[in-house]
Design a protein around this motif. Structure first.
Motif, PDB file in Angstrom:
ATOM      1  N   VAL A 196       9.597   4.453   7.580  1.00 18.73           N
ATOM      2  CA  VAL A 196       8.753   3.401   8.152  1.00 18.73           C
ATOM      3  C   VAL A 196       9.536   2.093   8.255  1.00 18.73           C
ATOM      4  O   VAL A 196       9.514   1.422   9.295  1.00 18.73           O
ATOM      5  N   PHE A 217       2.818   6.565  -1.034  1.00 19.05           N
ATOM      6  CA  PHE A 217       3.756   7.467  -0.363  1.00 19.05           C
ATOM      7  C   PHE A 217       5.038   7.581  -1.155  1.00 19.05           C
ATOM      8  O   PHE A 217       5.332   6.761  -2.027  1.00 19.05           O
ATOM      9  N   THR A 229       9.308   8.560   2.995  1.00 20.16           N
ATOM     10  CA  THR A 229       8.387   8.078   4.014  1.00 20.16           C
ATOM     11  C   THR A 229       8.491   6.569   4.174  1.00 20.16           C
ATOM     12  O   THR A 229       8.512   6.056   5.290  1.00 20.16           O
ATOM     13  N   ILE A 230       8.572   5.864   3.062  1.00 25.31           N
ATOM     14  CA  ILE A 230       8.697   4.406   3.105  1.00 25.31           C
ATOM     15  C   ILE A 230       9.993   4.019   3.816  1.00 25.31           C
ATOM     16  O   ILE A 230      10.012   3.096   4.638  1.00 25.31           O
ATOM     17  N   TYR A 280       0.837  -1.205   0.000  1.00 24.23           N
ATOM     18  CA  TYR A 280       0.000   0.000   0.000  1.00 24.23           C
ATOM     19  C   TYR A 280       0.867   1.247   0.000  1.00 24.23           C
ATOM     20  O   TYR A 280       0.604   2.206  -0.729  1.00 24.23           O
ATOM     21  N   ALA A 281       1.926   1.228   0.817  1.00 26.47           N
ATOM     22  CA  ALA A 281       2.788   2.397   0.936  1.00 26.47           C
ATOM     23  C   ALA A 281       3.507   2.706  -0.369  1.00 26.47           C
ATOM     24  O   ALA A 281       3.680   3.874  -0.727  1.00 26.47           O
TER      25      ALA A 281
END
Length: 72
Positions: free
Chosen positions: A43, A35, A39-40, A30-31
């Motif tokens: 995370v 994104f 951001t990935i 999903y990321a």
């Protein structure tokens, strides 16, 4: 004859690991679509840090149990 299957703590933790791996793969998929790379990366770095801390605390707990030797 019926074989009796008992739900043990080991089996429970294995099932939780499988479910968490599936959820993490779906979250990463999903990321990637929603994104940006920064951001990935943050995370994934956070997840890696949490896994490291969990392994560290697990190793410390095992070392306390085996005072005269290494935890294997």
């Amino acid at each position: 004859m019926k074989s009796k299957h008992y739900f043990t703590a080991k089996g429970f933790w294995f099932a939780m690991e499988v479910i968490l791996i599936f959820i993490s793969v779906e979250a990463i998929a999903y990321a990637v679509g929603h994104f940006d790379a920064g951001t990935i990366a943050l995370v994934l770095l956070g997840v890696a840090a949490l896994l490291f801390l969990a392994a560290l605390f697990n190793a410390k707990r095992k070392d306390k149990k085996h005072k005269n030797g290494f935890a294997v």
